[in-house]
Scaffold this motif. Structure first.
Motif, PDB file in Angstrom:
ATOM      1  N   GLU A   3       0.827  -1.214   0.000  1.00 44.06           N
ATOM      2  CA  GLU A   3       0.000   0.000   0.000  1.00 44.06           C
ATOM      3  C   GLU A   3       0.858   1.259   0.000  1.00 44.06           C
ATOM      4  OE1 GLU A   3      -2.878   0.062   3.131  1.00 44.06           O
ATOM      5  OE2 GLU A   3      -3.560  -1.952   2.699  1.00 44.06           O
ATOM      6  N   ARG A   4       2.004   1.208   0.696  1.00 41.95           N
ATOM      7  CA  ARG A   4       2.874   2.390   0.803  1.00 41.95           C
ATOM      8  C   ARG A   4       4.119   2.281  -0.070  1.00 41.95           C
ATOM      9  NH1 ARG A   4       4.179   3.493   6.787  1.00 41.95           N
ATOM     10  NH2 ARG A   4       4.826   5.498   5.961  1.00 41.95           N
ATOM     11  N   GLY A  33       2.582  -1.454   5.538  1.00 39.02           N
ATOM     12  CA  GLY A  33       2.224  -1.091   4.173  1.00 39.02           C
ATOM     13  C   GLY A  33       3.308  -1.350   3.149  1.00 39.02           C
ATOM     14  N   ASP A  91       7.393   3.154  -5.120  1.00 38.94           N
ATOM     15  CA  ASP A  91       6.481   3.920  -4.279  1.00 38.94           C
ATOM     16  C   ASP A  91       5.072   3.328  -4.390  1.00 38.94           C
ATOM     17  OD1 ASP A  91       5.370   4.856  -6.681  1.00 38.94           O
ATOM     18  OD2 ASP A  91       6.176   6.876  -6.466  1.00 38.94           O
ATOM     19  N   ALA A  92       4.114   3.944  -3.739  1.00 29.92           N
ATOM     20  CA  ALA A  92       2.742   3.428  -3.713  1.00 29.92           C
ATOM     21  C   ALA A  92       2.127   3.338  -5.105  1.00 29.92           C
ATOM     22  CB  ALA A  92       1.870   4.288  -2.801  1.00 29.92           C
ATOM     23  N   ILE A 146       8.134   6.490   0.577  1.00 29.63           N
ATOM     24  CA  ILE A 146       6.963   6.663   1.472  1.00 29.63           C
ATOM     25  C   ILE A 146       6.697   8.132   1.710  1.00 29.63           C
ATOM     26  CG2 ILE A 146       6.108   6.231   3.784  1.00 29.63           C
ATOM     27  CD1 ILE A 146       7.584   3.596   3.735  1.00 29.63           C
TER      28      ILE A 146
END
Length: 122
Positions: free
Chosen positions: A35-36, A66, A96-97, A122
């Protein structure tokens, strides 16, 4: 992270840098990204440093909410390896996300370097 931290993206096998808008998602990675952020490791079967890198990245992913560690067998995914310009194992990409490559390093990273590299993602 130590190594060739140039952040080159998919399709950027040369020194030209990343192509705009290149992102790696679940389809390319073969797993759901974090997620992150994601720690993507390209490994090969008989690579001793790959085993140690696997442990380091798994530990970091467990520490940071995450973040996922995704290991890719370089021999089984030659098309992706070529598209990304992966020349040796282990090679670690920090995404990255959004799936963009923010850091890239070849060779076994130190845990502290991985944690620091996540700061860019992040």
């Amino acid at each position: 992270m130590r190594g060739d931290e140039d952040g080159r993206g998919a399709g950027a096998a040369g020194p030209d840098g990343p192509r705009p808008g290149v992102r790696l998602g679940a389809a390319e990675l073969g797993a759901e990204p974090g997620e992150r952020a994601s720690l993507v490791q390209f490994s090969s079967a008989f690579c001793q440093p790959c085993r140690a890198t696997r442990r380091i990245l798994a530990e970091v992913a467990a520490l940071v909410e995450g973040v996922e560690h995704i290991e890719i067998d370089a021999e089984a995914r030659l098309e992706l390896v070529r598209a990304l310009g992966i020349e040796k194992t282990p090679t670690v990409l920090v995404l990255d996300a959004g799936g963009r490559i923010v850091r890239r390093a070849a060779g076994m990273p130190r845990k502290a370097d991985v944690i620091a590299a996540l700061g860019a993602a992040i």
